[in-house]
Design a protein around this motif. Structure first.
Motif, PDB file in Angstrom:
ATOM      1  N   PRO A  12       0.837  -1.293  -0.063  1.00  0.00           N
ATOM      2  CA  PRO A  12       0.075  -0.017  -0.029  1.00  0.00           C
ATOM      3  C   PRO A  12       0.838   1.174  -0.071  1.00  0.00           C
ATOM      4  O   PRO A  12       2.007   1.411   0.553  1.00  0.00           O
ATOM      5  N   SER A  13       0.401   2.348  -0.574  1.00  0.00           N
ATOM      6  CA  SER A  13       1.269   3.520  -0.613  1.00  0.00           C
ATOM      7  C   SER A  13       1.016   4.325   0.618  1.00  0.00           C
ATOM      8  O   SER A  13      -0.050   4.246   1.248  1.00  0.00           O
ATOM      9  N   VAL A  14       2.178   5.283   0.985  1.00  0.00           N
ATOM     10  CA  VAL A  14       1.707   6.080   2.194  1.00  0.00           C
ATOM     11  C   VAL A  14       1.857   7.250   1.729  1.00  0.00           C
ATOM     12  O   VAL A  14       1.576   8.232   2.616  1.00  0.00           O
ATOM     13  N   GLY A  15       1.872   7.664   0.482  1.00  0.00           N
ATOM     14  CA  GLY A  15       1.976   9.071   0.051  1.00  0.00           C
ATOM     15  C   GLY A  15       2.351   9.199  -1.485  1.00  0.00           C
ATOM     16  O   GLY A  15       2.637   8.049  -2.194  1.00  0.00           O
ATOM     17  N   ALA A  16       2.561  10.376  -1.833  1.00  0.00           N
ATOM     18  CA  ALA A  16       2.938  10.619  -3.198  1.00  0.00           C
ATOM     19  C   ALA A  16       4.223  11.629  -3.365  1.00  0.00           C
ATOM     20  O   ALA A  16       4.362  12.197  -2.450  1.00  0.00           O
ATOM     21  N   CYS A  17       4.991  11.051  -4.227  1.00  0.00           N
ATOM     22  CA  CYS A  17       6.256  11.917  -4.466  1.00  0.00           C
ATOM     23  C   CYS A  17       5.731  13.366  -4.780  1.00  0.00           C
ATOM     24  O   CYS A  17       5.343  13.688  -5.539  1.00  0.00           O
ATOM     25  N   LYS A  18       6.558  14.292  -4.032  1.00  0.00           N
ATOM     26  CA  LYS A  18       6.080  15.724  -4.102  1.00  0.00           C
ATOM     27  C   LYS A  18       6.633  16.282  -5.756  1.00  0.00           C
ATOM     28  O   LYS A  18       6.068  17.276  -6.284  1.00  0.00           O
ATOM     29  N   ALA A  19       7.546  15.859  -6.247  1.00  0.00           N
ATOM     30  CA  ALA A  19       8.130  16.173  -7.445  1.00  0.00           C
ATOM     31  C   ALA A  19       7.419  15.393  -8.643  1.00  0.00           C
ATOM     32  O   ALA A  19       6.920  16.177  -9.439  1.00  0.00           O
ATOM     33  N   CYS A  20       7.080  14.267  -8.676  1.00  0.00           N
ATOM     34  CA  CYS A  20       6.602  13.442  -9.738  1.00  0.00           C
ATOM     35  C   CYS A  20       5.447  13.005  -9.473  1.00  0.00           C
ATOM     36  O   CYS A  20       4.714  12.252 -10.454  1.00  0.00           O
ATOM     37  N   GLU A  21       4.921  13.016  -8.165  1.00  0.00           N
ATOM     38  CA  GLU A  21       3.504  12.608  -7.752  1.00  0.00           C
ATOM     39  C   GLU A  21       3.176  10.937  -7.927  1.00  0.00           C
ATOM     40  O   GLU A  21       2.038  10.387  -7.904  1.00  0.00           O
ATOM     41  N   LYS A  22       4.338  10.177  -7.975  1.00  0.00           N
ATOM     42  CA  LYS A  22       4.250   8.767  -8.039  1.00  0.00           C
ATOM     43  C   LYS A  22       3.965   8.272  -6.637  1.00  0.00           C
ATOM     44  O   LYS A  22       4.577   8.710  -5.858  1.00  0.00           O
ATOM     45  N   VAL A  24       4.225   5.837  -3.410  1.00  0.00           N
ATOM     46  CA  VAL A  24       5.260   5.216  -2.755  1.00  0.00           C
ATOM     47  C   VAL A  24       4.779   4.476  -1.498  1.00  0.00           C
ATOM     48  O   VAL A  24       3.945   4.904  -0.903  1.00  0.00           O
ATOM     49  N   CYS A  25       5.657   3.382  -1.184  1.00  0.00           N
ATOM     50  CA  CYS A  25       5.286   2.532  -0.107  1.00  0.00           C
ATOM     51  C   CYS A  25       6.278   2.949   1.162  1.00  0.00           C
ATOM     52  O   CYS A  25       7.403   3.716   0.724  1.00  0.00           O
ATOM     53  N   LEU A  26       6.416   2.187   2.150  1.00  0.00           N
ATOM     54  CA  LEU A  26       7.265   2.816   3.308  1.00  0.00           C
ATOM     55  C   LEU A  26       8.869   2.254   2.752  1.00  0.00           C
ATOM     56  O   LEU A  26       9.599   2.730   3.049  1.00  0.00           O
ATOM     57  N   MET A  27       8.881   1.234   1.938  1.00  0.00           N
ATOM     58  CA  MET A  27      10.319   0.600   1.170  1.00  0.00           C
ATOM     59  C   MET A  27      10.869   1.710   0.546  1.00  0.00           C
ATOM     60  O   MET A  27      12.026   1.830   0.305  1.00  0.00           O
ATOM     61  N   CYS A  28      10.056   2.691  -0.415  1.00  0.00           N
ATOM     62  CA  CYS A  28      10.319   3.464  -1.125  1.00  0.00           C
ATOM     63  C   CYS A  28      10.418   4.827  -0.985  1.00  0.00           C
ATOM     64  O   CYS A  28      11.151   5.829  -1.507  1.00  0.00           O
ATOM     65  N   THR A  36       7.752  14.330   1.296  1.00  0.00           N
ATOM     66  CA  THR A  36       7.662  12.982   0.663  1.00  0.00           C
ATOM     67  C   THR A  36       8.235  12.845  -0.811  1.00  0.00           C
ATOM     68  O   THR A  36       7.498  13.544  -1.726  1.00  0.00           O
ATOM     69  N   PHE A  37       9.305  11.819  -1.001  1.00  0.00           N
ATOM     70  CA  PHE A  37       9.548  11.908  -2.294  1.00  0.00           C
ATOM     71  C   PHE A  37       9.886  10.483  -2.758  1.00  0.00           C
ATOM     72  O   PHE A  37      10.098   9.440  -1.918  1.00  0.00           O
ATOM     73  N   CYS A  38      10.182   9.956  -4.105  1.00  0.00           N
ATOM     74  CA  CYS A  38      10.058   8.605  -4.503  1.00  0.00           C
ATOM     75  C   CYS A  38      11.695   8.041  -4.440  1.00  0.00           C
ATOM     76  O   CYS A  38      12.070   7.016  -4.515  1.00  0.00           O
ATOM     77  N   SER A  39      12.497   9.106  -4.673  1.00  0.00           N
ATOM     78  CA  SER A  39      13.935   8.816  -4.915  1.00  0.00           C
ATOM     79  C   SER A  39      14.754  10.216  -4.629  1.00  0.00           C
ATOM     80  O   SER A  39      14.383  11.353  -4.656  1.00  0.00           O
ATOM     81  N   GLU A  40      16.081  10.024  -4.292  1.00  0.00           N
ATOM     82  CA  GLU A  40      16.971  10.988  -4.043  1.00  0.00           C
ATOM     83  C   GLU A  40      17.049  11.947  -5.436  1.00  0.00           C
ATOM     84  O   GLU A  40      17.284  13.214  -5.272  1.00  0.00           O
ATOM     85  N   ALA A  41      16.772  11.251  -6.619  1.00  0.00           N
ATOM     86  CA  ALA A  41      16.767  12.038  -7.881  1.00  0.00           C
ATOM     87  C   ALA A  41      15.795  13.085  -7.941  1.00  0.00           C
ATOM     88  O   ALA A  41      15.703  14.383  -8.339  1.00  0.00           O
ATOM     89  N   CYS A  42      14.404  12.745  -7.251  1.00  0.00           N
ATOM     90  CA  CYS A  42      13.435  13.666  -7.284  1.00  0.00           C
ATOM     91  C   CYS A  42      13.614  14.509  -6.331  1.00  0.00           C
ATOM     92  O   CYS A  42      13.254  15.784  -6.429  1.00  0.00           O
ATOM     93  N   VAL A  43      14.437  14.193  -5.269  1.00  0.00           N
ATOM     94  CA  VAL A  43      14.489  15.414  -4.219  1.00  0.00           C
ATOM     95  C   VAL A  43      15.735  16.321  -4.674  1.00  0.00           C
ATOM     96  O   VAL A  43      15.368  17.491  -4.448  1.00  0.00           O
TER      97      VAL A  43
END
Length: 84
Positions: A12-22, A24-28, A36-43
């Motif tokens: 289950p997702s816990v939020g959406a990336c602030k940059a790309c809106e993908k 993301v779950c707790l592992m990501c 909240t972001f999906c990756s360091e690249a989006c940060v």
């Protein structure tokens, strides 16, 4: 927001990336400065855009957002002679 992580369809997702809106779950999830972001690249991309947007507009004449140029006053005519 999607109900499941974009990378892990069974989580289950816990939020959406602030940059790309993908979604993301707790592992990501990557937390940065309270967002909240999906990756360091989006940060990094988000921070670069914010830095660029926070800069003041240039005042060079090529910048269409800079203040409009001040109108040039007409030349002064010579004073009229006093009537005799």
């Amino acid at each position: 927001m999607e109900r499941f992580c974009a990378n892990h369809p069974d989580s289950p997702s816990v939020g959406a990336c602030k940059a790309c809106e993908k979604s993301v779950c707790l592992m990501c999830v990557v937390d940065s400065q309270g967002s909240t972001f999906c990756s360091e690249a989006c940060v990094k991309a988000y921070q670069e855009v914010r830095t660029w947007l926070d800069q003041p507009a240039a005042e060079d004449e090529w910048n269409p957002l800079a203040a409009a140029p001040k109108p040039v006053p007409p030349p002064k005519s010579p004073p009229k002679p006093a009537p005799a």
